[in-house]
Motif scaffolding. Sequence first.
Motif, PDB file in Angstrom:
ATOM      1  N   ARG A 155     -69.013 -66.274  -0.992  1.00  0.00           N
ATOM      2  CA  ARG A 155     -68.317 -65.446  -0.009  1.00  0.00           C
ATOM      3  C   ARG A 155     -66.907 -65.057  -0.449  1.00  0.00           C
ATOM      4  O   ARG A 155     -66.167 -64.456   0.327  1.00  0.00           O
ATOM      5  CB  ARG A 155     -68.256 -66.182   1.331  1.00  0.00           C
ATOM      6  N   SER A 156     -66.550 -65.419  -1.667  1.00  0.00           N
ATOM      7  CA  SER A 156     -65.203 -65.118  -2.205  1.00  0.00           C
ATOM      8  C   SER A 156     -64.115 -65.589  -1.257  1.00  0.00           C
ATOM      9  O   SER A 156     -63.097 -64.922  -1.048  1.00  0.00           O
ATOM     10  CB  SER A 156     -65.059 -63.600  -2.458  1.00  0.00           C
ATOM     11  N   GLU A 157     -64.314 -66.773  -0.695  1.00  0.00           N
ATOM     12  CA  GLU A 157     -63.384 -67.297   0.308  1.00  0.00           C
ATOM     13  C   GLU A 157     -62.386 -68.296  -0.271  1.00  0.00           C
ATOM     14  O   GLU A 157     -61.223 -68.333   0.153  1.00  0.00           O
ATOM     15  CB  GLU A 157     -64.167 -67.987   1.435  1.00  0.00           C
TER      16      GLU A 157
END
Length: 418
Positions: free
Chosen positions: A66-68
């Motif tokens: 989620r590229s978090e």
Amino acid sequence: MAISSDPVDVAIIGAGPYGLSLAAHLRARGTEHRIFGETMGSWKNNMPPGMLLKSYPWASNLSDPRSEFTTKNFCTERALPYHDELMPLPLSRFVEYGEAFQARHVPNVEHKTLMALEPGPAGFRASFNDGETVDARRVVVAVGLHPFRRLPPEAEHLPSDLCSHSGDYGSIEPLDGRNVIVVGAGSSATDLAALLCERGITVSLVTRTPHLNFACRPRPRALFERTAAPMSGIGNGWTMAICARYPQLIRLLARNTRVRLANSRAHGPLGSAFMKDRVVGKVPLSLGRTLDGIETRNGKVVLNLVDASNSRHSLRADHVIFATGYKIDITRLGFLDEKLAHRIRRIERAPLLSAHYESSVPGLHFIGPVAANSFGPVCRFVYGASHPAQHLARYLSAVLPRIRPTTKLQTVESTVLS
């Protein structure tokens, strides 16, 4: 000896940014895998404490689905100072971030060393230093740069107490009280020279280049500058921006073009912007000197040097560190079975890879710097970890269910680094 009773779908060799990123994406997709290595091992053991990353902090993220969990979010969670561009990212903080990423997204890292990789009944058989043998249908090699350290031929005969490579550090404490010469002009050389000097170790820096080059200090850029030379995760300019975003496109270019891009002068010797004031005027410099032989005398090492006017000079020290970079050569991966290595087609000495990072040996994939001659210079940077992580996770999750056996996999006991 512990032997796994059933093959694993994917074995990832290496637990640095590329291996961890791929494992995070495979885990999110439910693709069976095991990952082997020491979390951030090369960053912890082969880079000196106090080093600064040359890449922008915003371009130093591992890749989660989620590229978090970015370096920025990591620092924000812990109330640590951070800026996308205007301050450097210390090595120690990047290692802490990598370890936190592993704990959050890749809890199954197994801290063990691959000793041999050879053909096996499922595709490959991997033997580890703890005696375990693992059969795998696919193997992804993500070992980073450390196996490919390059010394000049003149230094290869020297004993380790007189000569080392910059990639051998780690702590520089063993050099206390010694007179040291660092050879090189890039960030590894200038970082080491500064850190040795600040520790009170007598050090000088020898370079082949007539000038030391340092990156410019980050600053806000005008619209015209951003348009003419857009910023990317691996450098400024349109060429680097395309290389950073489209490695699959770079793979389609002519072989010589790919190799030239992978070894671009734009990524030549360049010190960190934040190290310039810690080196210039602080560390004695011998610039524009070419190595013309190495001798040992009375337990000392002597460098014979030639300058641009062909004048000869000699420098003597207790120890010489060669910050002379890395040269990809898959024959230096000592774990590769000789017959297996012989089957790998190459671009120069790096593996020739398909769009799926697959070598000419079916099921054997390579990611990270070893893939640069196929996919371009982005593979040499942490920034590039997202590309193979996303692509390979999609590809492997699509192809592996078709060959996965219907028998239930048994649990294999292993040492897990949490």
